[in-house]
Design a protein around this motif. Structure first.
Motif, short mmCIF file in Angstrom:
data_model
loop_
_atom_site.label_atom_id
_atom_site.label_comp_id
_atom_site.label_asym_id
_atom_site.label_seq_id
_atom_site.Cartn_x
_atom_site.Cartn_y
_atom_site.Cartn_z
N THR A 41 5.20 6.56 3.52
CA THR A 41 3.97 5.86 3.14
C THR A 41 4.20 4.84 2.02
O THR A 41 3.81 3.67 2.13
N ASP A 42 4.82 5.26 0.94
CA ASP A 42 4.98 4.37 -0.22
C ASP A 42 5.86 3.16 0.11
O ASP A 42 5.62 2.05 -0.40
N THR A 43 6.86 3.36 0.95
CA THR A 43 7.74 2.26 1.33
C THR A 43 7.01 1.28 2.25
O THR A 43 7.14 0.06 2.10
N ILE A 44 6.25 1.82 3.19
CA ILE A 44 5.48 0.97 4.10
C ILE A 44 4.52 0.08 3.32
O ILE A 44 4.39 -1.13 3.58
N LEU A 45 3.84 0.66 2.34
CA LEU A 45 2.89 -0.09 1.55
C LEU A 45 3.59 -1.16 0.70
O LEU A 45 3.15 -2.31 0.64
N ALA A 46 4.68 -0.79 0.05
CA ALA A 46 5.40 -1.75 -0.79
C ALA A 46 5.92 -2.92 0.03
O ALA A 46 5.84 -4.08 -0.40
N GLU A 47 6.45 -2.65 1.20
CA GLU A 47 6.96 -3.72 2.06
C GLU A 47 5.85 -4.65 2.51
O GLU A 47 6.03 -5.88 2.58
N HIS A 48 4.70 -4.09 2.83
CA HIS A 48 3.59 -4.92 3.28
C HIS A 48 3.19 -5.92 2.20
O HIS A 48 3.05 -7.13 2.49
N PHE A 49 3.01 -5.45 0.98
CA PHE A 49 2.62 -6.35 -0.10
C PHE A 49 3.73 -7.35 -0.41
O PHE A 49 3.46 -8.53 -0.70
N ALA A 50 4.98 -6.91 -0.35
CA ALA A 50 6.10 -7.81 -0.64
C ALA A 50 6.12 -8.98 0.33
O ALA A 50 6.30 -10.14 -0.06
N VAL A 51 5.95 -8.70 1.62
CA VAL A 51 5.96 -9.76 2.62
C VAL A 51 4.78 -10.70 2.42
O VAL A 51 4.92 -11.93 2.50
N ARG A 52 3.60 -10.15 2.16
CA ARG A 52 2.42 -11.00 1.96
C ARG A 52 2.62 -11.93 0.76
O ARG A 52 2.29 -13.12 0.82
N VAL A 53 3.14 -11.38 -0.33
CA VAL A 53 3.36 -12.19 -1.52
C VAL A 53 4.42 -13.26 -1.27
O VAL A 53 4.28 -14.42 -1.68
N ALA A 54 5.49 -12.89 -0.58
CA ALA A 54 6.56 -13.84 -0.29
C ALA A 54 6.07 -14.98 0.59
O ALA A 54 6.43 -16.15 0.39
N GLU A 55 5.26 -14.66 1.57
CA GLU A 55 4.73 -15.70 2.46
C GLU A 55 3.88 -16.71 1.71
O GLU A 55 3.83 -17.89 2.06
N ALA A 56 3.22 -16.25 0.66
CA ALA A 56 2.32 -17.12 -0.10
C ALA A 56 3.03 -17.89 -1.21
O ALA A 56 2.50 -18.90 -1.70
N THR A 57 4.21 -17.43 -1.63
CA THR A 57 4.87 -18.04 -2.78
C THR A 57 6.19 -18.72 -2.48
O THR A 57 6.65 -19.56 -3.25
#
Length: 240
Positions: A41-57
Motif C-alpha cells: 500500500t505505502d509503495t503504491i501510494l508513494a509511486e502514484h504521487f511521484a509520477v504525478r509530481v514528475a509529470e507536472a514539473t
C-alpha cells in the motif's frame, strides 16, 4: 515520454536531468495493512504521487524503495523491515549516486509514516554536500485534509489501514482493495507503545487502526488532488 527512470535509457535519463536536474525517490514499505489492503500500500501510494509530481514539473522518478522501517509489524505475515541505519545509508547512497550524474535535488515522496525519522536524518547527512540537496515530503497539511474529508477519527493521530489509506487506495488501485474484509478497530491506548518499545502488531487484532469501512474512492480522489497540488507547488518552490 515516460517520467520513470526504470524505463529510460542512459541517454534519455541524462537528457531529462540536463533539462531539469531533479529526481524523485518514492519511499514505501512492505507491511501488513489489515486484511483488506495489500502489503505494498505505502509503495503504491508513494509511486502514484511521484509520477504525478514528475509529470507536472519535469522531474524524473527513480525506482521506489519497497521496504521501509516496519519494525512494529515484524511478526505479521509478509511484513519486511529495514534497520533505520540501513535505510538511511541507502538514501544517502542514492543521493551520492545522483549527484555524480548532475542531479541537484533529490525529492523523497514518502507513503509510510514510520520512514519520517530516517528521512530527516538522511537529509541532514547530505545537507553539506555542495552538489545535491535532499528533501522530504509526506502528505502536506495531513491533519487539515483528514478533518475536511474523513468521517472517522484517527487512532491518536496515526494513519494506518484506516479510512484515510483505504480511501486513497480505492481511488488509485481499487482492484487491490477487498472492502468486504474492511473493519473498524481502535485498540486501547497502551503506554508500552507510546512510551516504550511495544510493537503495534501486539495491539490490534485486525491490523487496522481506525475505521476502514468508511473509506470511499470519492474521498480518496478529493484528497489526492489536494496533496498532489501541494506537492507540485513545494517541488517548484524548492527547485526554483
Amino acid at each position: 515520454m515516460t517520467v520513470e527512470a526504470r524505463f529510460l535509457s542512459r541517454d534519455a535519463f541524462a537528457e531529462r536531468i540536463a533539462k531539469f536536474p531533479v529526481a524523485i525517490l518514492p519511499l514505501g514499505a512492505t507491511e501488513q495493512h489489515g486484511h483488506h489492503l495489500p502489503l505494498g500500500t505505502d509503495t503504491i501510494l508513494a509511486e502514484h504521487f511521484a509520477v504525478r509530481v514528475a509529470e507536472a514539473t519535469g522531474a524524473t522518478v527513480l525506482p521506489a524503495m519497497p521496504f521501509g522501517y516496519s519494525w512494529v509489524w515484524r511478526d505479521d505475515a509478509g511484513s519486511v523491515t529495514l534497520d533505520q541505519q540501513v535505510m538511511e545509508d541507502v538514501i544517502c547512497n542514492v543521493a551520492e549516486s545522483m549527484a555524480r550524474h548532475g542531479v541537484k535535488h533529490l525529492i523523497m515522496i514518502n507513503g509510510h509514516e514510520a520512514n519520517s525519522a530516517t528521512m530527516k536524518y538522511a537529509t541532514r547527512r547530505v545537507w553539506d554536500n555542495p552538489d545535491i540537496k535532499v528533501w522530504r515530503l509526506f502528505y502536506p497539511n495531513l491533519s487539515q485534509e483528514l478533518a475536511a474529508h474523513c468521517e472517522s477519527p484517527t487512532w491518536h493521530g496515526i494513519v494506518h489501514a484506516c479510512e484515510f489509506e483505504t480511501s486513497l487506495m480505492l481511488a488509485i488501485a481499487p482492484e487491490t482493495v477487498e472492502m468486504d474484509k474492511a473493519v473498524a478497530e481502535y485498540p486501547d491506548r497502551d503506554p508500552a507503545y507510546f512510551y516504550g518499545g511495544r510493537p503495534m502488531g501486539e495491539l490490534s487484532k485486525s491490523g487496522v487502526f481506525g475505521d476502514a469501512t468508511k473509506g470511499t474512492a470519492e474521498k480518496g480522489r478529493a484528497m489526492i488532488e489536494v496533496f498532489t497540488k501541494h506537492m507540485i507547488s513545494m517541488v517548484k518552490d524548492i527547485c526554483a
